[in-house]
Write a protein that holds these residues in place. Structure first.
Motif, PDB file in Angstrom:
ATOM      1  N   ARG A  84       0.834  -1.204   0.000  1.00 50.28           N
ATOM      2  CA  ARG A  84       0.000   0.000   0.000  1.00 50.28           C
ATOM      3  C   ARG A  84       0.867   1.251   0.000  1.00 50.28           C
ATOM      4  NH1 ARG A  84      -4.879   0.293   4.193  1.00 50.28           N
ATOM      5  NH2 ARG A  84      -5.460  -1.475   2.849  1.00 50.28           N
ATOM      6  N   SER A  86       2.421   1.566  -3.477  1.00 56.86           N
ATOM      7  CA  SER A  86       1.401   1.982  -4.438  1.00 56.86           C
ATOM      8  C   SER A  86       1.141   3.476  -4.323  1.00 56.86           C
ATOM      9  CB  SER A  86       0.116   1.196  -4.201  1.00 56.86           C
ATOM     10  OG  SER A  86      -0.884   1.582  -5.119  1.00 56.86           O
ATOM     11  N   ARG A  87       1.068   3.979  -3.096  1.00 55.94           N
ATOM     12  CA  ARG A  87       0.849   5.418  -2.892  1.00 55.94           C
ATOM     13  C   ARG A  87       2.027   6.226  -3.415  1.00 55.94           C
ATOM     14  NH1 ARG A  87       2.883   8.374   0.853  1.00 55.94           N
ATOM     15  NH2 ARG A  87       3.378   6.585   2.204  1.00 55.94           N
ATOM     16  N   HIS A 139       1.908   6.524  -7.177  1.00 57.09           N
ATOM     17  CA  HIS A 139       0.871   7.467  -7.576  1.00 57.09           C
ATOM     18  C   HIS A 139       1.283   8.910  -7.288  1.00 57.09           C
ATOM     19  CE1 HIS A 139      -2.815   9.879  -7.013  1.00 57.09           C
ATOM     20  NE2 HIS A 139      -3.271   9.170  -8.028  1.00 57.09           N
ATOM     21  N   THR A 156       0.401   4.133 -11.802  1.00 52.83           N
ATOM     22  CA  THR A 156       0.484   2.946 -10.968  1.00 52.83           C
ATOM     23  C   THR A 156       1.801   2.213 -11.243  1.00 52.83           C
ATOM     24  OG1 THR A 156      -0.518   1.429 -12.567  1.00 52.83           O
ATOM     25  CG2 THR A 156      -2.021   2.683 -11.151  1.00 52.83           C
ATOM     26  N   TYR A 160       2.077  -0.831 -12.201  1.00 48.69           N
ATOM     27  CA  TYR A 160       1.933  -1.638 -13.406  1.00 48.69           C
ATOM     28  C   TYR A 160       2.023  -0.764 -14.663  1.00 48.69           C
ATOM     29  CZ  TYR A 160       0.765  -5.158 -10.019  1.00 48.69           C
ATOM     30  OH  TYR A 160       0.833  -6.015  -8.948  1.00 48.69           O
ATOM     31  N   GLU A 161       1.503   0.459 -14.598  1.00 51.32           N
ATOM     32  CA  GLU A 161       1.644   1.390 -15.722  1.00 51.32           C
ATOM     33  C   GLU A 161       3.114   1.755 -15.931  1.00 51.32           C
ATOM     34  OE1 GLU A 161      -2.659   3.732 -15.528  1.00 51.32           O
ATOM     35  OE2 GLU A 161      -0.966   4.443 -14.323  1.00 51.32           O
TER      36      GLU A 161
END
Length: 234
Positions: free
Chosen positions: A161, A164-165, A168, A174, A176-177
């Motif tokens: 988490r 992920s933050r 971003h 993300t 994965y992007e």
């Protein structure tokens, strides 16, 4: 690493270019043109048989394009103007007044074209957080790595988490992007070196060529096979 007092456009008439700044890496295949504003420290890399063209813009024209590094689609007109302006037989330093005026008009048309062109998602942001940098290093060394974000987190001591933050907030995308962008960059390099679509797909982490072809076309605007045919390696 270096910088210029004037902003410049860089174009690959053949091959693949990448432009590196502290903000990230701009991927510049032969159907794109990259803009680096004045004062941005950067360096270029070429991949495959590359014909690099550079056009510097005066401040009066540079104010009409972004103040940040950007990548644009190179239309047919943009391509022809760039090739004309970088023709070694026609240099502003030795051209007459008529030729200099003609080249100035071409630069104005070039900027008008770029003002209408949408920016392309071919900039791979550079992470600054130590944890993200550790993940980036591992993926650059092995773009085919399919490790999940949670597994990377266990390796570097951070929760999924939190990571992920960070992706971003710091990179605007993300995990994965970002990984897909990295893989497409690596794929362009491999295609420039003459590898076929199946080899590139597996080398960049796709389980099958169809998934790679879809991702490549979504970002580059054409399939790997068509891109390779239009820009053969030498």
């Amino acid at each position: 690493m270096h910088s210029h007092p004037r902003g410049h456009l860089v174009y690959a008439a053949r091959g693949i270019l990448s432009v590196h700044t502290d903000r990230g890496t701009s991927i510049v295949p032969a159907n794109r043109v990259a803009w680096t504003p004045a004062g941005f420290t950067h360096y270029h890399r070429t991949h495959g048989h590359t014909d690099m063209r550079i056009v510097f813009l005066p401040a009066s024209l540079a104010r009409h394009v972004p103040t940040h590094p950007a990548v644009f689609t190179a239309s047919g007109l943009v391509r022809e103007i760039l090739l004309t302006l970088t023709d070694s037989r026609d240099d502003d330093r030795v051209a007459g007044a008529h030729e200099r005026a003609a080249r100035a008009r071409l630069r104005r048309v070039l900027v008008d074209e770029l003002r209408e062109a949408p920016e392309q998602p071919l900039i791979l942001p550079e992470p600054h957080d130590d944890r993200l940098q550790a993940i980036a290093r591992m993926l650059r060394e092995n773009p085919a790595d399919t490790t999940s974000l949670a597994e990377f987190g266990r390796k570097i001591g951070a929760g999924a988490r939190t990571l992920s933050r960070l992706f971003h907030d710091e990179l605007g995308m993300t995990f994965y992007e970002w990984r897909t962008q990295l893989r497409i960059y690596h794929a362009l390099v491999l295609l420039a070196d003459g590898h076929d679509t199946t080899h590139v797909a597996h080398a960049c982490g796709w389980a099958n060529p169809s998934g790679f072809i879809a991702a490549f076309a979504d970002i580059i605007g054409t399939t790997p096979g068509r891109y390779r045919a239009a820009h053969p390696a030498k």
